[in-house]
Enzyme design. Structure first.
Site, PDB file in Angstrom:
ATOM      1  N   ARG A   1       1.035  -1.173  -0.072  1.00 23.07           N
ATOM      2  CA  ARG A   1       0.148  -0.085   0.095  1.00 23.07           C
ATOM      3  C   ARG A   1       0.765   1.360  -0.017  1.00 23.07           C
ATOM      4  O   ARG A   1       1.947   1.201   0.537  1.00 23.07           O
ATOM      5  CB  ARG A   1      -0.920  -0.154   1.210  1.00 23.07           C
ATOM      6  CG  ARG A   1      -1.882  -1.216   1.136  1.00 23.07           C
ATOM      7  CD  ARG A   1      -2.960  -0.860   2.118  1.00 23.07           C
ATOM      8  NE  ARG A   1      -2.779  -0.606   3.393  1.00 23.07           N
ATOM      9  CZ  ARG A   1      -3.426   0.055   4.174  1.00 23.07           C
ATOM     10  NH1 ARG A   1      -4.465   0.809   3.823  1.00 23.07           N
ATOM     11  NH2 ARG A   1      -3.241   0.539   5.499  1.00 23.07           N
TER      12      ARG A   1
ATOM     13  N   LYS B   1       3.606 -11.071   9.987  1.00 27.64           N
ATOM     14  CA  LYS B   1       2.893 -10.786   8.644  1.00 27.64           C
ATOM     15  C   LYS B   1       3.345 -12.032   7.544  1.00 27.64           C
ATOM     16  O   LYS B   1       4.516 -12.252   7.454  1.00 27.64           O
ATOM     17  CB  LYS B   1       3.576  -9.612   8.134  1.00 27.64           C
ATOM     18  CG  LYS B   1       2.653  -8.779   7.146  1.00 27.64           C
ATOM     19  CD  LYS B   1       2.825  -7.618   6.950  1.00 27.64           C
ATOM     20  CE  LYS B   1       2.155  -6.934   5.565  1.00 27.64           C
ATOM     21  NZ  LYS B   1       1.972  -5.883   5.608  1.00 27.64           N
TER      22      LYS B   1
ATOM     23  N   ARG C   1      -1.369   0.590  14.152  1.00 32.43           N
ATOM     24  CA  ARG C   1      -0.446  -0.368  14.695  1.00 32.43           C
ATOM     25  C   ARG C   1      -0.975  -0.848  16.113  1.00 32.43           C
ATOM     26  O   ARG C   1      -1.687   0.065  16.951  1.00 32.43           O
ATOM     27  CB  ARG C   1       0.922   0.420  15.041  1.00 32.43           C
ATOM     28  CG  ARG C   1       1.420   0.760  13.719  1.00 32.43           C
ATOM     29  CD  ARG C   1       2.392  -0.683  13.245  1.00 32.43           C
ATOM     30  NE  ARG C   1       2.849  -0.301  11.984  1.00 32.43           N
ATOM     31  CZ  ARG C   1       2.389  -0.736  10.807  1.00 32.43           C
ATOM     32  NH1 ARG C   1       1.243  -1.175  10.682  1.00 32.43           N
ATOM     33  NH2 ARG C   1       2.910  -0.365   9.470  1.00 32.43           N
TER      34      ARG C   1
HETATM   35  P1  ATP Z   1      -0.460  -1.268   6.780  1.00 30.25           P
HETATM   36  O1  ATP Z   1      -0.424  -1.499   8.276  1.00 30.25           O
HETATM   37  O2  ATP Z   1      -0.548   0.143   6.517  1.00 30.25           O
HETATM   38  O3  ATP Z   1      -1.024  -2.069   5.610  1.00 30.25           O
HETATM   39  P2  ATP Z   1       2.307  -2.206   6.267  1.00 30.25           P
HETATM   40  O4  ATP Z   1       3.578  -1.654   6.509  1.00 30.25           O
HETATM   41  O5  ATP Z   1       1.552  -3.311   6.503  1.00 30.25           O
HETATM   42  O6  ATP Z   1       1.300  -1.280   6.318  1.00 30.25           O
HETATM   43  P3  ATP Z   1       1.596  -3.062   3.443  1.00 30.25           P
HETATM   44  O7  ATP Z   1       1.412  -1.874   2.203  1.00 30.25           O
HETATM   45  O8  ATP Z   1       0.527  -4.162   3.696  1.00 30.25           O
HETATM   46  O9  ATP Z   1       2.421  -2.156   4.468  1.00 30.25           O
HETATM   47  O10 ATP Z   1       2.974  -4.019   3.056  1.00 30.25           O
HETATM   48  C1  ATP Z   1       4.347  -3.497   2.686  1.00 30.25           C
HETATM   49  C2  ATP Z   1       5.004  -3.690   3.904  1.00 30.25           C
HETATM   50  O11 ATP Z   1       5.222  -5.244   4.264  1.00 30.25           O
HETATM   51  C3  ATP Z   1       6.752  -3.276   3.558  1.00 30.25           C
HETATM   52  O12 ATP Z   1       6.668  -1.916   3.608  1.00 30.25           O
HETATM   53  C4  ATP Z   1       7.591  -4.157   4.524  1.00 30.25           C
HETATM   54  O13 ATP Z   1       7.668  -3.849   5.684  1.00 30.25           O
HETATM   55  C5  ATP Z   1       6.427  -5.712   4.484  1.00 30.25           C
HETATM   56  N1  ATP Z   1       6.916  -6.577   3.551  1.00 30.25           N
HETATM   57  C6  ATP Z   1       7.432  -6.572   2.329  1.00 30.25           C
HETATM   58  N2  ATP Z   1       7.337  -8.016   1.718  1.00 30.25           N
HETATM   59  C7  ATP Z   1       6.950  -8.576   2.762  1.00 30.25           C
HETATM   60  C8  ATP Z   1       6.706 -10.113   2.666  1.00 30.25           C
HETATM   61  N3  ATP Z   1       6.988 -10.823   1.775  1.00 30.25           N
HETATM   62  N4  ATP Z   1       6.306 -10.615   3.984  1.00 30.25           N
HETATM   63  C9  ATP Z   1       5.926  -9.707   5.006  1.00 30.25           C
HETATM   64  N5  ATP Z   1       6.114  -8.492   4.899  1.00 30.25           N
HETATM   65  C10 ATP Z   1       6.614  -7.830   3.853  1.00 30.25           C
END
Ligand code: ATP
Length: 266
Positions: free
Chosen positions: A62, A127, A263
């Site tokens: 995102r 994640k 968060r």
């Molecule tokens: P939000 O909580 O706003 O969704 P987010 O940081 O989780 O924020 P996303 O857009 O969902 O953002 O995902 C991108 C983020 O996820 C990246 O900035 C990185 O921190 C993390 N990321 C990137 N690739 C992976 C992966 N393969 N597995 C887990 N996390 C990842």
């Protein structure tokens, strides 16, 4: 390495999913499965095109963030869907997409899969997957591209660039072999069936199921809005998928996804 095989995947789709699928494309490498289908949508591709890639060289998260997809180590899947509904009726669709992913993973044996509003797929607060919805078109002929990334077995060295706690299926399902073709067939089936369902009943029908996977309900969270941060207790979601946040004054206010990041506070 068990590479994605289009015929195997098609053979394992549910009947309802097969009926809703227009075309399945499997690519070794794409910049981004979402970018590819957004371009297809602009070229008038119909509803129900699904695209998979073994590797994404510019996987999207995102708000311009990136999503790591090394070759053969993840599932990267996007679906193009067209809606006759007004775009406002589509609120909650990214949460519905999360429910589809969580169901597929749960059915594949991931017992503790959960969702973090609005669209992270979690396992013990790490994640496991991400979801990105992009959209375009005009009211009455609106299209959405729903992109899903799920970590299967990320090479540790490449994953070192991920700046938050993450996990992959290899770590969760210790010792079990992971059949990526079966898993992606489940994922596509759940996704197509959820989109069919959503076109009829919207998110309201799915709200109870969200509650089952909701990992933040009752917890103290901060919501990072474009120009402010609010802190409060997460009280689940409403029938449109908005997060209900209870602030210190006892007031409960809904927050709609978009550019909000949540968060969990310690
Ligand atoms: P939000 O909580 O706003 O969704 P987010 O940081 O989780 O924020 P996303 O857009 O969902 O953002 O995902 C991108 C983020 O996820 C990246 O900035 C990185 O921190 C993390 N990321 C990137 N690739 C992976 C992966 N393969 N597995 C887990 N996390 C990842």
């Amino acid at each position: 390495m068990d590479l994605l095989d289009r015929d195997c995947i098609l053979a394992e789709l549910t009947e309802a999913a097969r009926a809703a699928l227009h075309r399945l494309e499997v690519h070794p490498i794409l910049d981004s499965t979402n970018r590819y289908l957004m371009a297809g949508a602009q070229a008038e591709w119909p509803s129900g095109v699904v695209c998979l890639a073994e590797q994404q060289t510019a996987g999207r998260g995102r708000q311009g963030r990136s999503w790591l997809t090394p070759f053969g180590a993840s599932l990267a899947c996007s679906l193009l869907w067209r809606f006759a509904l007004h775009p406002a009726a589509l609120s909650g669709l990214s949460l519905a997409t999360g429910i589809a992913v969580a169901r597929a993973l749960q059915n594949a044996g991931v017992a503790e899969v959960g969702l973090k509003w609005p669209n992270d797929v979690w396992w013990r607060e790490r994640k496991l997957g991400g979801i990105l919805l992009e959209s375009g078109g005009a009211s009455g002929d609106f299209y959405v591209v729903a992109g899903i990334g799920v970590n299967v077995s990320l090479p540790r060295q490449e994953a070192a660039i991920i700046d938050q706690p993450w996990v992959d299926l290899q770590e969760i399902l210790v010792g079990e072999s992971i059949a990526r073709n079966s898993l992606v067939a489940r994922l596509i089936s759940e996704l197509l069936e959820t989109f069919l369902h959503f076109a009829q009943g919207g998110f309201a029908d799915l709200a109870a199921e969200w509650a089952r996977f909701d990992q933040v309900k009752g917890r103290r969270v901060s919501l990072h809005l474009p120009n402010a941060t609010v802190v409060g207790i997460a009280r689940g979601v409403d029938a449109t998928g908005a997060l209900l946040l209870e602030t210190a004054d006892g007031e409960i206010k809904p927050y709609i996804g978009g550019e909000i990041s949540l968060r969990v506070e310690a």
